[in-house]
Write a protein that holds these residues in place. Structure first.
Motif, PDB file in Angstrom:
ATOM      1  N   ASP A 250      -0.869   5.059  -3.826  1.00 54.49           N
ATOM      2  CA  ASP A 250       0.263   5.942  -4.093  1.00 54.49           C
ATOM      3  C   ASP A 250      -0.055   6.773  -5.334  1.00 54.49           C
ATOM      4  OD1 ASP A 250       2.712   7.048  -3.695  1.00 54.49           O
ATOM      5  OD2 ASP A 250       3.874   5.322  -4.393  1.00 54.49           O
TER       6      ASP A 250
ATOM      7  N   TYR B  54       1.465   9.547  -8.488  1.00 56.15           N
ATOM      8  CA  TYR B  54       2.623   9.995  -9.247  1.00 56.15           C
ATOM      9  C   TYR B  54       2.199  11.129 -10.168  1.00 56.15           C
ATOM     10  CZ  TYR B  54       4.566   5.487  -7.870  1.00 56.15           C
ATOM     11  OH  TYR B  54       5.012   4.414  -7.155  1.00 56.15           O
TER      12      TYR B  54
ATOM     13  N   ARG C 168      13.364   5.012 -12.339  1.00 60.50           N
ATOM     14  CA  ARG C 168      13.152   4.294 -11.071  1.00 60.50           C
ATOM     15  C   ARG C 168      11.673   4.243 -10.716  1.00 60.50           C
ATOM     16  NH1 ARG C 168      15.480   9.095  -9.921  1.00 60.50           N
ATOM     17  NH2 ARG C 168      14.321  10.513  -8.575  1.00 60.50           N
ATOM     18  N   GLU C 169      10.908   5.270 -11.082  1.00 58.83           N
ATOM     19  CA  GLU C 169       9.466   5.250 -10.836  1.00 58.83           C
ATOM     20  C   GLU C 169       8.788   4.196 -11.715  1.00 58.83           C
ATOM     21  OE1 GLU C 169       8.405   9.806  -9.498  1.00 58.83           O
ATOM     22  OE2 GLU C 169       8.585   9.382 -11.649  1.00 58.83           O
TER      23      GLU C 169
ATOM     24  N   GLU D  50      10.181   1.454 -12.874  1.00 53.55           N
ATOM     25  CA  GLU D  50      10.542   0.138 -12.341  1.00 53.55           C
ATOM     26  C   GLU D  50       9.728  -0.198 -11.098  1.00 53.55           C
ATOM     27  OE1 GLU D  50      14.764   0.456 -11.893  1.00 53.55           O
ATOM     28  OE2 GLU D  50      15.112   0.238 -14.055  1.00 53.55           O
ATOM     29  N   LYS D  51       9.473   0.807 -10.257  1.00 51.27           N
ATOM     30  CA  LYS D  51       8.634   0.601  -9.075  1.00 51.27           C
ATOM     31  C   LYS D  51       7.206   0.237  -9.500  1.00 51.27           C
ATOM     32  CE  LYS D  51       8.852   3.500  -5.468  1.00 51.27           C
ATOM     33  NZ  LYS D  51       8.551   4.663  -4.615  1.00 51.27           N
TER      34      LYS D  51
ATOM     35  N   GLY E 106       6.961  -3.373 -10.728  1.00 53.76           N
ATOM     36  CA  GLY E 106       6.909  -4.312  -9.611  1.00 53.76           C
ATOM     37  C   GLY E 106       5.564  -4.320  -8.918  1.00 53.76           C
ATOM     38  N   LYS E 107       4.974  -3.150  -8.741  1.00 52.02           N
ATOM     39  CA  LYS E 107       3.699  -3.061  -8.021  1.00 52.02           C
ATOM     40  C   LYS E 107       2.527  -3.594  -8.850  1.00 52.02           C
ATOM     41  CE  LYS E 107       4.980  -0.673  -4.320  1.00 52.02           C
ATOM     42  NZ  LYS E 107       4.592  -0.790  -2.952  1.00 52.02           N
TER      43      LYS E 107
END
Length: 160
Positions: free
Chosen positions: A24, A26, A90-91, A93-94, A97-98
């Motif tokens: 992914d 960003y 939110r990015e 936090e994602k 987690g990842k």
């Protein structure tokens, strides 16, 4: 003075696409000092050993080398300082987690100017094994041979 428009790549990390499989991507803003921006406008930077980390709910870009600005004075920046990346909550936090998952890391792919502002493209990536690298090289070579053969066939110079 007219506003700057467009997309101008300063530096890209080509080795990252070879060493990692990209899951992914960003686009992030970057907190910089004035002399860092001037040095980037000259096209000087290196992402060779760079990586990103998530510490205390913030994303940091580490080991990026932006050389000192030649016309800078005593206010010049440190070339390898840690720089903060700007992302939406939110990015972040994602990403937290990842990156907790095993084997995933944040790797910068490129640094560029977008409408006059410095942006960094970071990727959530998993490291490739040696056999994966050989496999992707073989696939790329085969694709290159196919496109060459197709080009020859279209020009009427078929070799058998």
């Amino acid at each position: 003075m007219p506003k700057e428009r467009g997309h101008k790549v300063v530096v890209s990390n080509r080795k990252a696409r070879h060493d990692y499989s990209i899951l992914d991507t960003y686009e992030c803003g970057l907190v910089l000092q004035g002399t860092e921006v001037k040095s980037l406008r000259e096209g000087k930077a290196s992402l060779a050993d760079a990586f990103a980390t998530v510490d205390d709910g913030e994303v940091w870009l580490r080991n990026v080398h932006i050389p000192e600005y030649t016309q800078g004075t005593w206010t010049n920046h440190m070339p390898r300082r840690t720089r903060k990346l700007l992302l939406h909550r939110r990015e972040i936090e994602k990403l937290i987690g990842k990156t907790k998952e095993s084997g995933l890391s944040l790797v910068p792919l490129s640094m560029y100017f977008k409408d006059g502002k410095v942006k960094v493209e970071i990727a959530l990536a998993r490291g490739k094994k040696a056999y994966d690298k050989r496999q992707s090289l073989a696939k790329r070579d085969a694709q290159r041979d196919i496109s060459r053969a197709m080009g020859r066939a279209l020009k009427g110079r078929v070799t058998e």
